[in-house]
Design an enzyme around this catalytic site. Structure first.
Site, PDB file in Angstrom:
ATOM      1  N   THR A  69       3.478  48.789 -26.910  1.00 37.27           N
ATOM      2  CA  THR A  69       3.479  48.554 -25.460  1.00 37.27           C
ATOM      3  C   THR A  69       2.853  49.733 -24.717  1.00 37.27           C
ATOM      4  OG1 THR A  69       5.529  47.289 -25.741  1.00 37.27           O
ATOM      5  CG2 THR A  69       4.960  47.968 -23.500  1.00 37.27           C
TER       6      THR A  69
ATOM      7  N   HIS B 110      -1.537  41.264 -22.877  1.00 31.50           N
ATOM      8  CA  HIS B 110      -0.215  40.717 -23.215  1.00 31.50           C
ATOM      9  C   HIS B 110      -0.301  40.036 -24.569  1.00 31.50           C
ATOM     10  CE1 HIS B 110       3.518  38.402 -22.865  1.00 31.50           C
ATOM     11  NE2 HIS B 110       2.818  37.371 -23.302  1.00 31.50           N
TER      12      HIS B 110
ATOM     13  N   LYS C 112      -5.080  41.728 -18.815  1.00 25.44           N
ATOM     14  CA  LYS C 112      -4.394  42.076 -17.563  1.00 25.44           C
ATOM     15  C   LYS C 112      -5.387  42.535 -16.490  1.00 25.44           C
ATOM     16  CE  LYS C 112      -0.042  43.062 -19.917  1.00 25.44           C
ATOM     17  NZ  LYS C 112       1.181  43.913 -19.955  1.00 25.44           N
TER      18      LYS C 112
ATOM     19  N   TYR D 133       7.335  36.559 -16.201  1.00 19.99           N
ATOM     20  CA  TYR D 133       8.094  37.704 -16.745  1.00 19.99           C
ATOM     21  C   TYR D 133       9.586  37.613 -16.417  1.00 19.99           C
ATOM     22  CZ  TYR D 133       3.891  40.216 -18.282  1.00 19.99           C
ATOM     23  OH  TYR D 133       2.740  40.606 -18.939  1.00 19.99           O
TER      24      TYR D 133
ATOM     25  N   GLU E 130       4.635  30.219 -22.761  1.00 18.86           N
ATOM     26  CA  GLU E 130       3.562  30.881 -22.027  1.00 18.86           C
ATOM     27  C   GLU E 130       2.275  30.052 -22.052  1.00 18.86           C
ATOM     28  OE1 GLU E 130       5.535  35.225 -23.085  1.00 18.86           O
ATOM     29  OE2 GLU E 130       3.624  34.688 -24.001  1.00 18.86           O
TER      30      GLU E 130
ATOM     31  N   ARG F 123      -4.716  47.966 -27.305  1.00 19.01           N
ATOM     32  CA  ARG F 123      -4.064  48.756 -26.252  1.00 19.01           C
ATOM     33  C   ARG F 123      -4.460  50.235 -26.338  1.00 19.01           C
ATOM     34  NH1 ARG F 123       1.864  45.702 -26.203  1.00 19.01           N
ATOM     35  NH2 ARG F 123       1.463  44.407 -24.368  1.00 19.01           N
TER      36      ARG F 123
ATOM     37  N   ARG G  33       0.690  40.942 -32.385  1.00 17.91           N
ATOM     38  CA  ARG G  33       1.436  42.086 -31.830  1.00 17.91           C
ATOM     39  C   ARG G  33       0.994  43.384 -32.514  1.00 17.91           C
ATOM     40  NH1 ARG G  33       4.928  41.636 -27.347  1.00 17.91           N
ATOM     41  NH2 ARG G  33       6.239  43.233 -28.288  1.00 17.91           N
TER      42      ARG G  33
ATOM     43  N   PHE H  20      11.413  48.042 -14.007  1.00 20.68           N
ATOM     44  CA  PHE H  20       9.964  47.971 -13.784  1.00 20.68           C
ATOM     45  C   PHE H  20       9.488  46.583 -13.345  1.00 20.68           C
ATOM     46  CE2 PHE H  20      10.760  47.363 -18.369  1.00 20.68           C
ATOM     47  CZ  PHE H  20      10.114  46.145 -18.609  1.00 20.68           C
TER      48      PHE H  20
HETATM   49  P1  ADP Z   1       5.235  43.947 -24.437  1.00 20.42           P
HETATM   50  O1  ADP Z   1       4.149  43.582 -23.458  1.00 20.42           O
HETATM   51  O2  ADP Z   1       4.754  44.928 -25.463  1.00 20.42           O
HETATM   52  O3  ADP Z   1       5.906  42.741 -25.040  1.00 20.42           O
HETATM   53  P2  ADP Z   1       7.605  44.212 -22.776  1.00 20.42           P
HETATM   54  O4  ADP Z   1       7.778  42.743 -22.965  1.00 20.42           O
HETATM   55  O5  ADP Z   1       8.755  45.103 -23.091  1.00 20.42           O
HETATM   56  O6  ADP Z   1       6.333  44.744 -23.613  1.00 20.42           O
HETATM   57  O7  ADP Z   1       7.189  44.520 -21.272  1.00 20.42           O
HETATM   58  C1  ADP Z   1       6.304  43.639 -20.585  1.00 20.42           C
HETATM   59  C2  ADP Z   1       5.280  44.467 -19.850  1.00 20.42           C
HETATM   60  O8  ADP Z   1       5.949  45.223 -18.837  1.00 20.42           O
HETATM   61  C3  ADP Z   1       4.565  45.516 -20.693  1.00 20.42           C
HETATM   62  O9  ADP Z   1       3.443  45.000 -21.387  1.00 20.42           O
HETATM   63  C4  ADP Z   1       4.165  46.536 -19.655  1.00 20.42           C
HETATM   64  O10 ADP Z   1       2.980  46.113 -18.954  1.00 20.42           O
HETATM   65  C5  ADP Z   1       5.317  46.496 -18.687  1.00 20.42           C
HETATM   66  N1  ADP Z   1       6.315  47.524 -18.962  1.00 20.42           N
HETATM   67  C6  ADP Z   1       7.181  47.581 -20.005  1.00 20.42           C
HETATM   68  N2  ADP Z   1       7.983  48.659 -19.938  1.00 20.42           N
HETATM   69  C7  ADP Z   1       7.617  49.321 -18.800  1.00 20.42           C
HETATM   70  C8  ADP Z   1       8.074  50.513 -18.147  1.00 20.42           C
HETATM   71  N3  ADP Z   1       9.067  51.241 -18.659  1.00 20.42           N
HETATM   72  N4  ADP Z   1       7.455  50.881 -17.001  1.00 20.42           N
HETATM   73  C9  ADP Z   1       6.455  50.146 -16.466  1.00 20.42           C
HETATM   74  N5  ADP Z   1       5.981  48.993 -17.031  1.00 20.42           N
HETATM   75  C10 ADP Z   1       6.547  48.585 -18.178  1.00 20.42           C
HETATM   76 MG    MG Z   2       6.986  41.228 -24.126  1.00 22.78          MG
END
Ligand code: ADP
Ligand code: MG
Length: 139
Positions: free
Chosen positions: A93, A117, A11, A51, A128, A104, A87, A59
Site C-alpha cells: 500500500t 487500486h 488513481k 471505500y 467492485e 506502486r 496484489r 484517512f
Molecule cells: P490497499 O489499497 O493496499 O488495499 P487499504 O485498503 O488499506 O490499502 O486502503 C485503501 C487506500 O486508502 C490505499 O490504497 C491508500 O490510497 C489509502 N490509505 C490507506 N492507508 C492510509 C493512510 N494511513 N493514510 C492515507 N491514506 C491511506
Molecule cells: Mg484495500
C-alpha cells in the site's frame, strides 16, 4: 479455488501524471488480460460508497477527497489467481515499502497517492467490478 478476475483503478494522481498508457502496458506484460476498461470521474459520494469498508478509518475523508479529485481508469483484469497475484504485482500500500519493480514502487507518490487500486478478495473484486461495469460491458 480462487477466481480468475480482479478489479483495478488507476488513481487520479497517476492518471493526471500521464501514466495510464505505461501502467496498462505493465498490466498486459504481467499477463493480465483487460476484460473491461473505462475512464470516469467519481463524485465524493461514489468514492465513499466504493471505500465503504474504510468509513471509520481516520484517512477516509482524505481518501474520498483524493479519489474524487479527477478522472480515474477502472478495469477488470483476468489471470489465474488474479486477486492474490495482482496484489503482489502492484506492491505494498505504501510505495516506500513496495518491492522494486512493482507498479506502486514505480508510479506511486505517497501512501494515499499510490497509483493503483487492487481488490483484496474475490468477493471485493466482484463487488467492485459490478459497481463500475454492467454485464453488457463485461462480456
Ligand atoms: P490497499 O489499497 O493496499 O488495499 P487499504 O485498503 O488499506 O490499502 O486502503 C485503501 C487506500 O486508502 C490505499 O490504497 C491508500 O490510497 C489509502 N490509505 C490507506 N492507508 C492510509 C493512510 N494511513 N493514510 C492515507 N491514506 C491511506
Ligand atoms: Mg484495500
Amino acid at each position: 479455488m480462487t477466481g480468475k478476475l480482479t478489479f483495478t483503478m488507476i488513481k487520479p494522481s497517476a492518471f493526471k501524471a500521464g501514466y495510464t498508457g505505461n501502467i496498462l502496458t505493465k498490466f498486459e506484460e504481467g499477463g493480465y488480460k483487460i476484460i473491461a476498461l473505462k475512464k470516469t470521474t467519481l463524485s465524493k459520494e461514489q468514492a465513499g460508497y466504493f471505500y465503504e469498508m474504510h468509513r471509520e478509518r481516520p484517512f477516509y475523508g482524505e481518501l474520498t477527497d483524493f479519489m474524487s479529485s479527477g478522472p480515474i481508469i477502472a478495469a477488470i483484469l483476468e489471470k489465474d489467481n488474479a486477486v492474490e497475484s495482482f496484489r503482489k504485482f502492484i506492491g505494498a500500500t505504501d510505495p516506500a515499502k513496495a518491492e522494486e519493480g512493482t507498479i506502486r514502487k514505480i508510479y506511486g507518490k505517497s501512501l494515499s497517492e499510490n497509483a493503483v487500486h487492487g481488490s483484496d478478495s474475490d468477493e471485493s473484486a466482484e463487488r467492485e467490478a459490478s459497481f463500475f461495469f454492467s454485464l453488457l460491458e463485461r462480456v
